[in-house]
Design an enzyme around this catalytic site. Sequence first.
Site, PDB file in Angstrom:
ATOM      1  N   ARG A 102       0.880  -1.177   0.000  1.00  0.00           N
ATOM      2  CA  ARG A 102       0.000   0.000   0.000  1.00  0.00           C
ATOM      3  C   ARG A 102       0.913   1.221   0.000  1.00  0.00           C
ATOM      4  O   ARG A 102       1.692   1.422   0.940  1.00  0.00           O
ATOM      5  CB  ARG A 102      -0.907   0.010   1.222  1.00  0.00           C
ATOM      6  CG  ARG A 102      -1.565   1.364   1.456  1.00  0.00           C
ATOM      7  CD  ARG A 102      -2.679   1.330   2.477  1.00  0.00           C
ATOM      8  NE  ARG A 102      -3.850   0.658   1.953  1.00  0.00           N
ATOM      9  CZ  ARG A 102      -5.070   0.759   2.478  1.00  0.00           C
ATOM     10  NH1 ARG A 102      -5.273   1.514   3.541  1.00  0.00           N
ATOM     11  NH2 ARG A 102      -6.092   0.114   1.949  1.00  0.00           N
ATOM     12  N   HIS A 129      -7.419   0.661  -6.383  1.00  0.00           N
ATOM     13  CA  HIS A 129      -7.664  -0.157  -5.187  1.00  0.00           C
ATOM     14  C   HIS A 129      -8.338  -1.459  -5.629  1.00  0.00           C
ATOM     15  O   HIS A 129      -9.499  -1.724  -5.312  1.00  0.00           O
ATOM     16  CB  HIS A 129      -8.530   0.622  -4.200  1.00  0.00           C
ATOM     17  CG  HIS A 129      -8.479   0.100  -2.793  1.00  0.00           C
ATOM     18  ND1 HIS A 129      -7.714  -0.987  -2.412  1.00  0.00           N
ATOM     19  CD2 HIS A 129      -9.120   0.521  -1.652  1.00  0.00           C
ATOM     20  CE1 HIS A 129      -7.881  -1.213  -1.109  1.00  0.00           C
ATOM     21  NE2 HIS A 129      -8.731  -0.317  -0.635  1.00  0.00           N
ATOM     22  N   ASP A 219     -17.111   7.453  -1.821  1.00  0.00           N
ATOM     23  CA  ASP A 219     -15.858   7.324  -1.068  1.00  0.00           C
ATOM     24  C   ASP A 219     -15.549   8.708  -0.496  1.00  0.00           C
ATOM     25  O   ASP A 219     -16.171   9.710  -0.892  1.00  0.00           O
ATOM     26  CB  ASP A 219     -14.748   6.826  -2.018  1.00  0.00           C
ATOM     27  CG  ASP A 219     -13.418   6.552  -1.315  1.00  0.00           C
ATOM     28  OD1 ASP A 219     -13.415   6.400  -0.082  1.00  0.00           O
ATOM     29  OD2 ASP A 219     -12.389   6.498  -2.007  1.00  0.00           O
ATOM     30  N   CYS A 259     -16.322   1.676   0.704  1.00  0.00           N
ATOM     31  CA  CYS A 259     -15.109   0.919   1.044  1.00  0.00           C
ATOM     32  C   CYS A 259     -14.689   1.135   2.494  1.00  0.00           C
ATOM     33  O   CYS A 259     -13.992   0.307   3.051  1.00  0.00           O
ATOM     34  CB  CYS A 259     -13.980   1.281   0.090  1.00  0.00           C
ATOM     35  SG  CYS A 259     -13.448   3.002   0.189  1.00  0.00           S
TER      36      CYS A 259
HETATM   37  N1  NVA Z   1      -9.839   6.859  -1.496  1.00  0.00           N
HETATM   38  C1  NVA Z   1      -9.503   6.432  -0.171  1.00  0.00           C
HETATM   39  C2  NVA Z   1      -9.789   4.980   0.006  1.00  0.00           C
HETATM   40  C3  NVA Z   1      -9.513   4.441   1.387  1.00  0.00           C
HETATM   41  C4  NVA Z   1      -9.724   2.968   1.494  1.00  0.00           C
HETATM   42  C5  NVA Z   1      -8.044   6.745   0.111  1.00  0.00           C
HETATM   43  O1  NVA Z   1      -7.212   6.535  -0.786  1.00  0.00           O
HETATM   44  O2  NVA Z   1      -7.732   7.225   1.196  1.00  0.00           O
HETATM   45  N1   CP Z   2     -11.195   0.072   2.554  1.00  0.00           N
HETATM   46  C1   CP Z   2      -9.918   0.001   2.979  1.00  0.00           C
HETATM   47  O1   CP Z   2      -8.985  -0.237   2.210  1.00  0.00           O
HETATM   48  O2   CP Z   2      -9.775   0.181   4.325  1.00  0.00           O
HETATM   49  P1   CP Z   2      -8.423   0.416   5.126  1.00  0.00           P
HETATM   50  O3   CP Z   2      -7.852   1.740   4.672  1.00  0.00           O
HETATM   51  O4   CP Z   2      -8.828   0.420   6.565  1.00  0.00           O
HETATM   52  O5   CP Z   2      -7.465  -0.696   4.818  1.00  0.00           O
END
Ligand code: NVA
Ligand code: CP
Length: 300
Positions: A102, A129, A219, A259
């Site tokens: 990540r 994602h 989101d 999500c």
């Molecule tokens: N768009 C959000 C998704 C979190 C799971 C982010 O990148 O922070």
């Molecule tokens: N939806 C998701 O990826 O959650 P986290 O950021 O908690 O891993």
Amino acid sequence: MKHLLKLMDVTTEEIEEILNLADQLKYELKHGIEHPYLKGKTLGMIFAKASTRTRVSFETGMYQLGGYPMYLSANDMQIGRGEPIQDTARVLSRYLDGIMIRTFEQQQVEDLAKYGTIPVINALTDFAHPCQVLADLMTIRESKGALEGLKACYIGDGNNMMHSLIVGCLKMGMSISVACPKGYQPDQQVLAFASQYKGFEMTDFPEKAAKDADVLFTDVWASMGQEEETAIRMKAFKGYQINKDLMALAKPDAMVQHCLPAHRGEEITGDVFEDHAHEIFEEAENRLHAQKAVLVTLMK
Ligand code: NVA
Ligand code: CP
């Protein structure tokens, strides 16, 4: 399939196979049937951003598969001090059987796969994602029976989630209508992909996107790494919200997916969130099953 870097690289058949395996693994887990397909294998899990669901579901999933999950904070690794990803990839390939990462730049994930010799899984970048969207597709299919012909809608930021949803839904024969403010539209690469499909629509108007939708997504307005833009984004996204009025335009049995984490009162109202909490938390659970299917597919 060698890696899971973004859904654009994965075929419809491969997605279908992952979803089928995910259903099987979920069934086995619920019925106490052990499935140690990854016995003796180690997964490195590199995190350069925060996580609740991704970390816990990957770590638990790897354990349930009989393997070992190794949490690696990017800040505590030498990449945090500038060691090139090319070298990190070649070193980790000599210890591990797979890497989950990540991070911020999609290029870093692509490079990890290019220079290493083991499977790489994108657990969220600024661009995509894919693990989340596999869980989303699994959840919709469980609830609706099939994906083909369904209409999805996404309200909000043209971010990693929107990108992966557009690709995932279109590949599975769904249509998707996205509503986002000007300046926050999806990446050109995703728009070019979507332009090959009749089922893609982009609009400024949430009402248009939500019309007759079978499933509504949203989101956060400010993603991880965009904290400094929060005030500007709060203004830009005003009105790009899933609320009761918007739900009234969708099909009567429409699902809501998020999500998580969710910001009640921003991208979704608290009442709609709670009305659909059973679907949203099933979606969160399905991260575990869908990712286990990815791990088995890539690492067995
Ligand atoms: N768009 C959000 C998704 C979190 C799971 C982010 O990148 O922070
Ligand atoms: N939806 C998701 O990826 O959650 P986290 O950021 O908690 O891993």
